[in-house]
Structure formats: structure tokens, C-alpha cells
Design an enzyme around this catalytic site. Structure first.
Site, PDB file in Angstrom:
ATOM      1  N   CYS A  85      -6.830 -19.818  -2.017  1.00 52.85           N
ATOM      2  CA  CYS A  85      -5.655 -19.673  -1.145  1.00 52.85           C
ATOM      3  C   CYS A  85      -5.769 -20.642   0.037  1.00 52.85           C
ATOM      4  CB  CYS A  85      -5.560 -18.238  -0.647  1.00 52.85           C
ATOM      5  SG  CYS A  85      -4.268 -18.001   0.568  1.00 52.85           S
ATOM      6  N   CYS A  91      -5.091 -16.542   7.838  1.00 51.51           N
ATOM      7  CA  CYS A  91      -4.364 -15.284   7.656  1.00 51.51           C
ATOM      8  C   CYS A  91      -5.226 -14.073   7.999  1.00 51.51           C
ATOM      9  CB  CYS A  91      -3.855 -15.208   6.225  1.00 51.51           C
ATOM     10  SG  CYS A  91      -3.356 -13.577   5.687  1.00 51.51           S
ATOM     11  N   CYS A 172       2.063 -15.350  -0.999  1.00 49.02           N
ATOM     12  CA  CYS A 172       0.816 -14.604  -0.809  1.00 49.02           C
ATOM     13  C   CYS A 172       0.292 -14.215  -2.183  1.00 49.02           C
ATOM     14  CB  CYS A 172       1.081 -13.360   0.032  1.00 49.02           C
ATOM     15  SG  CYS A 172      -0.309 -12.231   0.029  1.00 49.02           S
ATOM     16  N   GLN A 296       2.235   4.241  -2.342  1.00 47.81           N
ATOM     17  CA  GLN A 296       1.003   3.500  -2.630  1.00 47.81           C
ATOM     18  C   GLN A 296       1.328   2.056  -3.013  1.00 47.81           C
ATOM     19  OE1 GLN A 296      -2.050   4.518  -2.289  1.00 47.81           O
ATOM     20  NE2 GLN A 296      -1.877   6.741  -2.151  1.00 47.81           N
ATOM     21  N   ASP A 394      -4.672  14.170   2.006  1.00 45.85           N
ATOM     22  CA  ASP A 394      -4.664  12.702   1.884  1.00 45.85           C
ATOM     23  C   ASP A 394      -4.179  12.121   3.219  1.00 45.85           C
ATOM     24  OD1 ASP A 394      -4.557  10.088   1.045  1.00 45.85           O
ATOM     25  OD2 ASP A 394      -2.835  10.349  -0.293  1.00 45.85           O
ATOM     26  N   CYS A 421      -8.225   6.754   2.900  1.00 44.03           N
ATOM     27  CA  CYS A 421      -8.245   5.289   2.896  1.00 44.03           C
ATOM     28  C   CYS A 421      -9.211   4.784   3.965  1.00 44.03           C
ATOM     29  CB  CYS A 421      -6.836   4.730   3.106  1.00 44.03           C
ATOM     30  SG  CYS A 421      -6.041   5.404   4.562  1.00 44.03           S
TER      31      CYS A 421
HETATM   32  N1  SAH Z   1      -0.259  11.539  -0.433  1.00 47.93           N
HETATM   33  C1  SAH Z   1       0.751  10.523  -0.273  1.00 47.93           C
HETATM   34  C2  SAH Z   1       0.794   9.896   1.123  1.00 47.93           C
HETATM   35  C3  SAH Z   1      -0.522   9.538   1.745  1.00 47.93           C
HETATM   36  S1  SAH Z   1      -0.426   8.552   3.224  1.00 47.93           S
HETATM   37  C4  SAH Z   1       0.620   9.447  -1.328  1.00 47.93           C
HETATM   38  O1  SAH Z   1      -0.417   9.307  -1.950  1.00 47.93           O
HETATM   39  O2  SAH Z   1       1.585   8.710  -1.539  1.00 47.93           O
HETATM   40  C5  SAH Z   1      -0.498   9.707   4.494  1.00 47.93           C
HETATM   41  C6  SAH Z   1       0.799  10.434   4.753  1.00 47.93           C
HETATM   42  O3  SAH Z   1       0.570  11.352   5.825  1.00 47.93           O
HETATM   43  C7  SAH Z   1       1.960   9.556   5.201  1.00 47.93           C
HETATM   44  O4  SAH Z   1       3.066   9.805   4.364  1.00 47.93           O
HETATM   45  C8  SAH Z   1       2.242  10.000   6.654  1.00 47.93           C
HETATM   46  O5  SAH Z   1       3.610   9.946   6.988  1.00 47.93           O
HETATM   47  C9  SAH Z   1       1.735  11.422   6.629  1.00 47.93           C
HETATM   48  N2  SAH Z   1       1.288  11.977   7.920  1.00 47.93           N
HETATM   49  C10 SAH Z   1       0.639  11.348   8.921  1.00 47.93           C
HETATM   50  N3  SAH Z   1       0.305  12.211   9.896  1.00 47.93           N
HETATM   51  C11 SAH Z   1       0.746  13.429   9.499  1.00 47.93           C
HETATM   52  C12 SAH Z   1       0.675  14.735  10.077  1.00 47.93           C
HETATM   53  N4  SAH Z   1       0.095  14.917  11.261  1.00 47.93           N
HETATM   54  N5  SAH Z   1       1.207  15.760   9.408  1.00 47.93           N
HETATM   55  C13 SAH Z   1       1.796  15.565   8.189  1.00 47.93           C
HETATM   56  N6  SAH Z   1       1.881  14.347   7.594  1.00 47.93           N
HETATM   57  C14 SAH Z   1       1.368  13.293   8.234  1.00 47.93           C
END
Ligand code: SAH
Length: 464
Positions: A85, A91, A172, A296, A394, A421
Site C-alpha cells: 500500500c 495512514c 483502501c 460488524q 458484547d 473488541c
Molecule cells: N452485539 C452487537 C453490537 C456490539 S457493539 C453486534 O455484534 O452487532 C456494542 C453495542 O453496544 C453498540 O451497538 C452500542 O450502541 C451499544 N452500547 C454502548 N453502550 C451501551 C450501554 N451503556 N447500554 C446499552 N448499549 C450500549
């Protein structure tokens, strides 16, 4: 040689700004910089690989560490490959383009293990990292800042590291090639119609960012003009030209953002052409995605991650599954046929709207989606007398709030599956749970973001 003045100021610091030193890279930091040491004093040097012997020029010295750049590679690491790249170093989005994917996966595996051991004090079994089938063109989402160059032409690209100077670049390597074709056409149209572009310093003008998303199952594309103005001149001609050339564009949206900060998206969306959402299929479930909803970015890899999470959950038809931080509901919905009821909680109302519609279009009736902060919602569910044996969490990078952890402990499910993550906050949160009656049974790293420093992890915790 370091000057006497410098030596007088900091006797322990063996390096001086602008001086060059011969070093060998011995480790990598969590943000993908190589680490070398002189008399045990760490120097962080980007674009290096473990095993490189280099000459480094020191660019910044702090009390306990310094930053350097590569001025000469004396003997390269065996991990190195040819970087493909042109804008890689400017970047900073990819930090591993110069090493083999195999070496990158080893680093990520080690990073997750180190975090779990050091921060989490967790000794559970770690499985081998699951690598991505695609290491290029895997992102289904892109955001490009828009500006004007010195010749008055509209340009798109990325911000140079630690600045808001746009480096023009439409290609990209992590994004689908169609995104660069669309972007180039948009720039031509903006130049042709003299579209007003945002000026960050004066806080004047319109277009700030172009945001693109593609559903990889259906191929549908959403295009979003992020603008400090609520209208787009010549919107009809621009939309028509784009849709004629790229029939996969099924939704064109104007996102209004006139804030002064760095946040890319505002909260108001106006559909200029087509649908308000695009449709994808994830783990066999049809999903509608709005511009503001989290989705995602590496879908095939996220499907593997979800599969592992659901395998860890060992669901049964008697279970109520609680899916916290559920976004548009993708994880829970992909397991909903295996449980009695699914309850999802998410803070963004558009995402919850998507989740409800997603349940409906797939004809899943045993679902409930709550738009609230997890802290409040979990307390409320407890008060309602909801009982659950299995909770999937998550959270975003900062991890779970302490109150969420406290309520999880109070809820006392027999299993918690944590997806994260950010391995360091996941390790911290697992540690808190381990101090309160849970045990991490095993965990698996997943690489959803090849070539970047990011890595995901899923862990199974059981009540002891
Ligand atoms: N499980 C989903 C999203 C994961 S990302 C997937 O895999 O697609 C994390 C998510 O948490 C986001 O959508 C964000 O908007 C939400 N989020 C962040 N803080 C939060 C909170 N305090 N209460 C509820 N949701 C929240």
C-alpha cells in the site's frame, strides 16, 4: 552523544531527541508499534517487526519511554513481507501490512494471552486465534473525510496521523473496490455541481464525510452524505447519476451533523433516495441496517465469532437468553430458535428499531428488545422477576460499566459469554466476575480486523 544538559535533566534516560541509535525490536505494543530497549528504557517504533535490527531516530522523549522512527533497516526480521500500500505509513490504519499474516496472528494471540494473564490474572485455557479468510477488502463500511485541495478541487481520503490534514486516497486495500469507484464518481459530481464542502476551521460549508456500507449477502449499498447543512443542492441529479452507474446503491441518506467536534455522524438522517435501510443476511437471519446502527464490519468473520459464542452458551429450549449491547440484534436472533425467549438491550434507538423489524421479518415471535442503558435495563428486568441462566454481553471498547457487572452478579446466571473488541477491558471485567463467584472456563481470540492492531475475544464464564 547525549548532551550534558540532557544528562543533567534526566540521568536515567539513555536516549536524546533527534539522535540515532542502533536497536533490535523485541516485542510489539498493543497498538502495533515495535518495542526496543536501551538500558531497559523502552522505545516505541512504528512500522517495525520483532527481530528487526534498525537504526532509529528518536522523535519524542518522555519520562519513562520514548518514540522513534526507522531511519535505516540494518537487518530485517524474517516476519517481514513486501508492503503493498502506497499510503501505509501516512495512514496508520493498518499497522501490520509489512509482516506476514501468520506472524500477525501470533502477535494477536500473544496480546490476548498477556492481557488475560497480567490484567485479568486468568489462567483458563486459551484456544488458537481464528484467522480471517480474507485479509484484504474485508471491511463492509468506510468513512472518508472530504475537503478542498490547494487547486480548489474536492478531495477525499484519510486524515494524516494525529492531524486533520486530508491525504487524498480513494483506494483502501481493506475496503471493497466498488467503494473507491463510487467515491471517485461522487468527487467528480461534487466538482461538476460546485457542491459546498465543510471547512473545519471556519465551521462553514456542507459536506464533511462520505460514509459507505455494503451488505455482502445481497450486495446492497448504502451511501451517506454527512453534511453540516440539511439540504444538498442538485441532490436529484447527483443521486440519479450515482444509481444509474451503481445499481447496487439502494439507499442514499443525508446525515446532518453541524457539531464542531470530531464525531463523524449526527443523529438526524434524511433519506434522499431509495430505502432507509439496506438488508443483509447474517447467520441465516435477514437483517435490516440503518446508517446509525452498529454492524460488524467483517461479516463472515463475525459469523464465526457468533457461532463460537452460541456454542459456549449451550442453549436449551427452556432458556431465556439475555443479549446485552445487542446492536441490531444479530447475535441473539441467530440463536433465537434454540431458546424459549430472547431479550436484547441496546442504547441506540435506531438499532433497537432495526432489531424489532429484524425479528418481525424473520417471523421470530419470542423476542423482546429494550432501548436503554444496560445498567438500567438489567436492574429493571431483575425487578420484573425475569430469570435467565445465560447472558451474552458484547460491550464497546471501554467494557462493561461497574454497575452492569454488579447487576450481572446479582442476576447470577449460570453462564456468561463475554464478547469483546478490547482484550484489556475484557480481562478486567472477567477478573471482576472471577472475584464474585464466576470462573473463566476458556476463551478464544478472533481476528476480525486483519492488518490493524484490533483483535476480538470471546470467553465463557461459569458460576462456581
Ligand atoms: N452485539 C452487537 C453490537 C456490539 S457493539 C453486534 O455484534 O452487532 C456494542 C453495542 O453496544 C453498540 O451497538 C452500542 O450502541 C451499544 N452500547 C454502548 N453502550 C451501551 C450501554 N451503556 N447500554 C446499552 N448499549 C450500549
Amino acid at each position: 552523544m547525549p548532551s550534558l544538559k540532557k544528562k543533567f535533566l534526566n540521568l536515567d534516560c539513555p536516549v536524546e531527541k533527534n539522535e540515532e541509535y542502533k536497536v533490535t525490536i523485541i516485542a510489539m505494543s498493543s497498538d502495533g508499534s515495535g518495542i526496543a530497549k536501551i538500558n531497559n528504557f523502552p522505545i516505541f517504533i512504528p512500522n517495525t517487526a520483532i527481530g528487526d535490527t534498525i537504526k532509529t531516530k528518536i522523535v519524542k522523549v518522555l519520562k519513562n519511554y520514548a518514540f522513534g522512527i526507522v531511519s535505516k533497516i540494518i537487518s530485517p526480521s524474517t516476519d517481514r513481507i513486501e508492503n503493498d500500500c502506497d499510503v501505509y505509513k501516512q495512514c496508520g490504519g493498518c499497522c501490520y501490512r509489512h509482516i506476514s499474516y501468520e506472524s500477525e496472528l501470533k502477535l494477536k494471540q500473544q496480546l490476548v494471552l498477556d492481557n488475560f494473564k497480567r490484567i485479568g490474572k486468568i489462567n483458563a485455557k486459551i484456544n488458537n486465534i481464528v484467522g480471517s479468510d480474507n485479509v484484504s477488502n474485508y471491511r463492509n463500511k468506510a468513512q472518508f473525510p472530504i475537503g478542498i485541495d490547494e487547486n480548489g478541487k474536492v478531495v477525499a481520503g484519510f486524515y494524516a496521523k494525529r492531524s486533520h490534514r486530508i491525504i487524498p486516497c480513494c483506494d483502501c486495500k481493506l475496503q471493497p473496490t466498488i467503494f473507491s469507484d463510487i467515491l471517485k464518481t461522487i468527487l467528480d459530481l461534487f466538482n461538476q455541481y460546485h457542491i459546498s464542502i465543510y471547512n473545519e476551521h471556519k465551521h462553514t460549508g456542507g459536506i464533511r464525510h462520505i460514509y459507505l456500507r455494503q451488505a455482502d449477502f445481497t450486495g446492497e449499498i448504502m451511501l451517506c452524505f454527512v453534511s453540516a447543512k440539511k439540504n444538498l443542492k442538485h441532490s436529484e441529479e447527483i443521486c440519479k447519476a450515482l444509481v444509474d452507474k451503481f445499481p447496487n446503491i439502494k439507499s442514499i441518506v443525508l446525515n446532518f451533523n453541524n457539531s464542531k467536534g470530531n464525531v463523524i455522524l449526527g443523529t438526524e438522517c434524511y433519506t434522499l433516495y431509495g430505502n432507509d435501510t439496506i438488508t443483509d443476511v447474517m447467520c441465516g437471519v435477514k437483517v435490516q441496517i440503518s446508517p446509525l446502527s452498529f454492524y460488524q464490519v467483517n461479516k463472515p468473520q463475525a459469523e464465526k465469532l457468533y457461532k463460537k459464542a452460541i456454542e459456549y452458551a449451550k442453549l436449551s429450549k427452556n432458556d431465556t437468553l439475555l443479549d446485552l449491547y445487542c446492536g441490531i440484534g444479530t447475535i441473539g436472533l441467530s440463536a433465537v430458535t434454540q431458546v424459549k425467549e430472547l431479550i436484547g438491550v441496546e442504547i441506540i434507538d435506531k438499532a433497537i428499531e432495526n432489531a424489532k423489524i429484524n425479528a418481525k421479518i424473520n417471523d421470530f415471535k419470542n423476542t423482546r428488545f429494550i432501548c436503554d442503558d444496560c445498567k438500567g435495563a438489567v436492574k429493571q428486568l431483575k425487578e420484573e422477576g425475569i430469570n435467565t441462566d445465560i447472558i451474552i454481553v458484547d460491550p464497546p471498547r471501554k467494557g462493561c460499566d461497574q454497575e452492569v457487572i454488579d447487576t450481572l452478579i446479582e442476576f447470577s446466571p449460570s453462564k456468561i459469554v463475554m464478547i469483546s473488541c478490547n482484550p484489556s477491558t475484557a480481562a478486567r471485567d472477567c477478573n471482576l466476575l472471577e472475584q464474585n463467584g464466576y470462573k473463566v472456563i476458556e476463551y478464544t481470540p478472533f481476528d476480525l480486523f486483519p492488518r490493524t492492531a484490533h483483535v476480538e475475544v470471546v470467553c465463557l464464564l461459569e458460576k462456581i
